[in-house]
Motif scaffolding. Sequence first.
Motif, short mmCIF file in Angstrom:
data_model
loop_
_atom_site.label_atom_id
_atom_site.label_comp_id
_atom_site.label_asym_id
_atom_site.label_seq_id
_atom_site.Cartn_x
_atom_site.Cartn_y
_atom_site.Cartn_z
N VAL A 1 0.84 -1.21 0.00
CA VAL A 1 0.00 0.00 0.00
C VAL A 1 0.87 1.25 0.00
O VAL A 1 0.61 2.21 -0.74
CB VAL A 1 -0.94 -0.01 1.22
N SER A 2 1.93 1.25 0.80
CA SER A 2 2.81 2.41 0.88
C SER A 2 3.53 2.64 -0.44
O SER A 2 3.63 3.77 -0.93
CB SER A 2 3.82 2.22 2.01
N LEU A 3 4.06 1.54 -1.05
CA LEU A 3 4.79 1.69 -2.30
C LEU A 3 3.85 2.08 -3.45
O LEU A 3 4.22 2.86 -4.33
CB LEU A 3 5.51 0.38 -2.64
N ARG A 4 2.62 1.56 -3.42
CA ARG A 4 1.65 1.94 -4.45
C ARG A 4 1.30 3.42 -4.34
O ARG A 4 1.11 4.11 -5.33
CB ARG A 4 0.40 1.06 -4.33
N GLU A 5 1.18 3.90 -3.11
CA GLU A 5 0.89 5.33 -2.91
C GLU A 5 2.05 6.19 -3.41
O GLU A 5 1.84 7.25 -4.00
CB GLU A 5 0.61 5.62 -1.44
N LEU A 6 3.28 5.72 -3.19
CA LEU A 6 4.44 6.46 -3.70
C LEU A 6 4.41 6.51 -5.22
O LEU A 6 4.73 7.55 -5.82
CB LEU A 6 5.73 5.80 -3.21
N ALA A 7 4.02 5.40 -5.85
CA ALA A 7 3.91 5.39 -7.32
C ALA A 7 2.84 6.37 -7.79
O ALA A 7 3.03 7.09 -8.78
CB ALA A 7 3.58 3.98 -7.80
N ALA A 8 1.73 6.45 -7.06
CA ALA A 8 0.67 7.39 -7.42
C ALA A 8 1.14 8.83 -7.25
O ALA A 8 0.84 9.70 -8.07
CB ALA A 8 -0.56 7.13 -6.56
N LEU A 9 1.90 9.09 -6.19
CA LEU A 9 2.45 10.43 -5.99
C LEU A 9 3.40 10.80 -7.13
O LEU A 9 3.35 11.92 -7.65
CB LEU A 9 3.19 10.51 -4.65
N ALA A 10 4.25 9.86 -7.52
CA ALA A 10 5.21 10.12 -8.60
C ALA A 10 4.49 10.42 -9.91
O ALA A 10 4.86 11.33 -10.65
CB ALA A 10 6.17 8.94 -8.76
N GLU A 11 3.44 9.65 -10.20
CA GLU A 11 2.69 9.88 -11.43
C GLU A 11 1.96 11.21 -11.40
O GLU A 11 1.88 11.92 -12.40
CB GLU A 11 1.71 8.73 -11.66
N THR A 12 1.40 11.56 -10.24
CA THR A 12 0.72 12.84 -10.11
C THR A 12 1.70 13.99 -10.33
O THR A 12 1.33 15.03 -10.89
CB THR A 12 0.08 12.97 -8.71
N ALA A 13 2.94 13.82 -9.91
CA ALA A 13 3.95 14.86 -10.10
C ALA A 13 4.41 14.94 -11.55
O ALA A 13 5.14 15.87 -11.91
CB ALA A 13 5.15 14.61 -9.18
N GLY A 14 4.02 14.00 -12.39
CA GLY A 14 4.38 14.04 -13.79
C GLY A 14 5.54 13.14 -14.14
O GLY A 14 6.42 13.51 -14.92
N SER A 15 5.57 11.94 -13.56
CA SER A 15 6.69 11.02 -13.79
C SER A 15 6.18 9.69 -14.32
O SER A 15 5.01 9.35 -14.15
CB SER A 15 7.47 10.79 -12.50
N GLN A 16 7.08 8.94 -14.90
CA GLN A 16 6.79 7.59 -15.36
C GLN A 16 7.60 6.62 -14.50
O GLN A 16 8.83 6.70 -14.44
CB GLN A 16 7.18 7.44 -16.83
N VAL A 17 6.90 5.72 -13.82
CA VAL A 17 7.57 4.76 -12.94
C VAL A 17 8.08 3.59 -13.78
O VAL A 17 7.30 2.88 -14.41
CB VAL A 17 6.61 4.26 -11.85
N LEU A 18 9.40 3.40 -13.78
CA LEU A 18 10.02 2.35 -14.59
C LEU A 18 10.30 1.09 -13.79
O LEU A 18 10.18 -0.01 -14.31
CB LEU A 18 11.33 2.87 -15.20
N ASP A 19 10.72 1.24 -12.54
CA ASP A 19 11.09 0.08 -11.75
C ASP A 19 11.03 0.46 -10.27
O ASP A 19 10.82 1.64 -9.93
CB ASP A 19 12.50 -0.39 -12.11
N ALA A 20 11.20 -0.52 -9.42
CA ALA A 20 11.15 -0.28 -7.98
C ALA A 20 11.96 -1.33 -7.26
O ALA A 20 12.15 -2.45 -7.75
CB ALA A 20 9.70 -0.29 -7.48
#
Length: 507
Positions: free
Chosen positions: A104-123
């Motif tokens: 849940v925490s990592l998914r929320e971080l991915a959502a924050l990154a996308e909202t900021a205008g980023s593309q999540v490539l890996d984790a």
Amino acid sequence: MDDAQHTASEPQDTPVTRSPQEVADDVVARVLARAGTALHAGGTMHTAYDGDQLELEERTSLRRVAGLGTELEDVTEVEYRQLRLEKVVLIGVWGSGTAQDAEVSLRELAALAETAGSQVLDALLQRRRTPDPGTYLGSGKAAELAGVVAAVGADTVVVDGDLAPSQRRALEDIVRVKVIDRTALILDIFAQHAKSREGKAQVELAQLEYLLPRLRGWGESMSRQAGGQVGGAGAGMGSRGPGETKIELDRRRIRNRMAKLRREIAAMEPARATKRANRRRNAIPSVAIAGYTNAGKSSLLNRLTNAGVLVENALFATLDPTVRRAQTSDGRIYTLADTVGFVRALPHQLVEAFRSTLEEVADADLLLHVVDASHPDPEGQIAAVRHVFADIPGAMDVPEVIVLNKADLATPETIARLRSREVHSIVVSARTGEGVEELLELIADQLPRPGVEVAVVLPYSRGDLVSRVHEHGDIASEEHLEDGTALRARVDAGLAAELVAAAVRSA
């Protein structure tokens, strides 16, 4: 070794023991497999109550796009107002709790990154008791991160936690790209979405408070004054010694700017306080809508008042508070205030900077705490919001109603579990309208009622007072007589005094 290999080499009834790293890798795989965490597949879902959404068009025009380099041979290659899409790698340390909590925490971080205008490539997710004091991940995992960053072509690493300045520097030296933590990411989103003058000042103040201890100097070459004889014979007194380095100068400038911003925010507060005082003087009850980010607060405000405020399926879409006028079924006027959303571990800089805005919650007569009932961890969201309320003087004393939103997406089991834990709750869907009428009835029932009973005859020339009684009071009877309007009603003390004075003068 995969599960099939385990079962081939072990007895069928022997449980397969998976290492913490295998569990962490599975969490990362699920997060990456479900891309688009900030936006549903169909985009933002609007209803007729949301209006034209002109602000959403303006925000969409600033979306980042892929394939744009930072240095272009021809400026015509860039579509107007489009920005380069940052490519990021997420990292997290799973120290306690279950694998679901980490996901849940990592998914929320991915959502924050996308909202900021980023593309999540890996984790990367590491199972360890506490973060490494040097590099947050430890030297081995940091080296693995550097390899991942180079392999996927990322230009930014986002950490699911708060980094000390030394940890950020150490990580940047290893991975050779920009490293930011969760707080910096949230501040960046706030900076993008702030619209009002007060909101922009609050965000800038929070950013400067975050930046101040993280300035990075580069030694003696940054000295602003010559030392010893280097200053020359004509330099005179005050030019000797190590002087003021550039980093010290930057810190002084930041402190001066912060002081100026605090004065500006303090100067804006009286206007907000005056509006609240006017509402109190006119005995207009107020209802505050608060809750976790992306819980559907703005959608609910639009459904209740046709406000037409921005609705976007992204985190922190609303930063500037919106106050709208509403009316109960029996004719009483009240206000509905939409506030900024909260998030787990909301940076304390933002809580401090937005304190004047958050006071809308403390001054309310009723608090609608909106919860996304379809979220994997709604209880965690409720706890996070209440943690922020605890930092706002008076907010915990406001009567609270838990509004379980997105009922059309939530499971019946989740709804039942939440309703059993939160006694004062109601189930709604701002998108479909389910439960909205019941919510309006609940608001009307919970709002404070006038406490002074009056029986007066008002002259027909004082129709303004009769109108105010209709708006802000409870009328028991109204009769039109030869010399005026006879009223029996319950009103607040201030209006009661005006009514009695007007009736006395007409006698």
